[in-house]
Design an enzyme around this catalytic site. Structure first.
Site, PDB file in Angstrom:
ATOM      1  N   GLU A 281      85.845  87.621 -11.049  1.00  0.00           N
ATOM      2  CA  GLU A 281      84.513  88.207 -11.245  1.00  0.00           C
ATOM      3  C   GLU A 281      84.562  89.360 -12.246  1.00  0.00           C
ATOM      4  OE1 GLU A 281      82.218  88.993  -7.723  1.00  0.00           O
ATOM      5  OE2 GLU A 281      80.676  90.070  -8.835  1.00  0.00           O
TER       6      GLU A 281
ATOM      7  N   ASP B 256      78.880  87.215   1.041  1.00  0.00           N
ATOM      8  CA  ASP B 256      78.341  88.434   1.657  1.00  0.00           C
ATOM      9  C   ASP B 256      77.274  89.050   0.744  1.00  0.00           C
ATOM     10  OD1 ASP B 256      79.995  89.469  -0.290  1.00  0.00           O
ATOM     11  OD2 ASP B 256      81.191  90.728   1.070  1.00  0.00           O
ATOM     12  N   SER B 257      77.059  88.415  -0.429  1.00  0.00           N
ATOM     13  CA  SER B 257      75.895  88.783  -1.257  1.00  0.00           C
ATOM     14  C   SER B 257      74.609  88.618  -0.459  1.00  0.00           C
ATOM     15  CB  SER B 257      75.840  87.912  -2.517  1.00  0.00           C
ATOM     16  OG  SER B 257      75.926  86.540  -2.181  1.00  0.00           O
TER      17      SER B 257
HETATM   18  O1  KIV Z   1      79.234  87.172  -2.099  1.00  0.00           O
HETATM   19  C1  KIV Z   1      79.121  86.446  -3.094  1.00  0.00           C
HETATM   20  O2  KIV Z   1      78.078  85.839  -3.364  1.00  0.00           O
HETATM   21  C2  KIV Z   1      80.285  86.317  -3.967  1.00  0.00           C
HETATM   22  C3  KIV Z   1      80.112  85.577  -5.263  1.00  0.00           C
HETATM   23  C4  KIV Z   1      79.302  86.337  -6.208  1.00  0.00           C
HETATM   24  C5  KIV Z   1      81.414  85.148  -5.832  1.00  0.00           C
HETATM   25  O3  KIV Z   1      81.326  86.784  -3.650  1.00  0.00           O
END
Ligand code: KIV
Length: 290
Positions: A185, A47-48
């Protein structure tokens, strides 16, 4: 030769052998193909995408439909890698039934191979039910960006009194519930190492030091798409942002100067007459399809 796909069992075997797992985020088919061919074991449709693709300040606005859309693209581009779909904010927190329905939707419509959700023991029952329904689940503890407002920002987690014990308990509970891997994280390296030693499922670190079974980075960060973004845990392997801009400046200059296109990049009636067949030849084959 048929490609050997990475499965959740491959990842478990990698931990047992001591082989490190390389995971990256991907959001489209072209990147998925490039990262997959370069050897990434796991592609996370994180969701990044809300931050690096959509331009939001947090991941909170991302919807399930958006993740499913990007997952479909990534699944088309990946040949070998295991594709994980990230469950967005409030698509699984309100009830077990909501989480089950939405994870099922992501698997069906996103064509991903597993789902990831943020949070520890509080989601153990959901993880158990999903795994029971045949949906592999990757856990995610420590700095869980969907809790941005609860944390008061993107901050290292686990340094407070009892933090180590809480993280360890969360990781153990997720493993017992059936999670096949857990993202750690932004937590102190020694806590991540302790969790990794305590679990039989792989841990994937991001800002969690050297002791994890694998690492994940947001692909846009490790490729240096945004010059202004360089947190301590990111290693930049490229400065693609600057290189893309150089290429585009070159293109703009060529167009303005009338230097692009050249005759060799143009078509003529004469060359068609020279072709024996009346059928116009295809200009190109579909990129990426072999
Ligand atoms: O949404 C994302 O990219 C993530 C990673 C940073 C682990 O959760």
């Amino acid at each position: 030769m048929k490609t050997q796909k990475v499965t959740i069992h491959t990842l478990r075997q990698m931990k047992e052998r001591g082989d490190k797992i390389a995971m990256l985020t991907a959001y489209d088919a072209t990147f998925a193909r490039l990262l997959d061919e370069a050897g990434a074991d796991v592609l996370l449709v994180g969701d990044s995408l809300g931050m690096v693709v959509q331009g939001h300040d947090t991941t909170l606005p991302v919807t399930l439909e958006e993740v499913a859309y990007h997952c479909r693209a990534v699944a088309r581009g990946a040949r070998r890698a295991h594709v994980v779909g990230d469950m967005p904010f409030m698509t699984y927190q309100s009830s077990i039934e909501t989480g089950m329905t939405n994870a099922g939707m992501l698997m069906k419509q996103g064509a991903c191979h597993s789902v990831k959700l943020e949070g520890g023991a509080v989601h153990a029952e959901l993880v158990h039910r999903l795994v029971g329904a045949g949906i592999p689940v990757m856990g995610h503890i420590g700095l869980t960006p969907q809790s941005f407002h609860q944390f008061g920002g993107f901050k290292v987690q686990g340094r407070e009194a009892g933090g180590r014990e809480r993280l360890l308990a969360d990781a153990r509970t997720l493993e017992e519930a059936g999670a096949y891997a857990i993202v750690l994280e932004a937590i102190p390296a020694d806590i991540a190492r302790e969790i990794t030693a305590a679990l039989s499922v792989p841990t994937i670190g991001i800002g969690a030091g050297t002791g994890c079974d694998g690492q994940v980075l947001v692909s846009y960060d490790m490729l240096g798409m945004d010059e202004s973004f360089k947190p301590r845990f990111v290693r930049r392997y490229e400065t693609l942002g600057a290189r893309i801009q150089d290429a585009v400046k070159h293109y703009v200059a060529d167009v303005r100067a009338g230097a692009f296109p050249s005759d060799a990049e143009s078509f003529s009636v004469a060359e068609n007459k020279a072709t024996p067949s009346k059928i116009e030849p295809a200009l190109y084959s579909t990129p990426g399809k072999k």
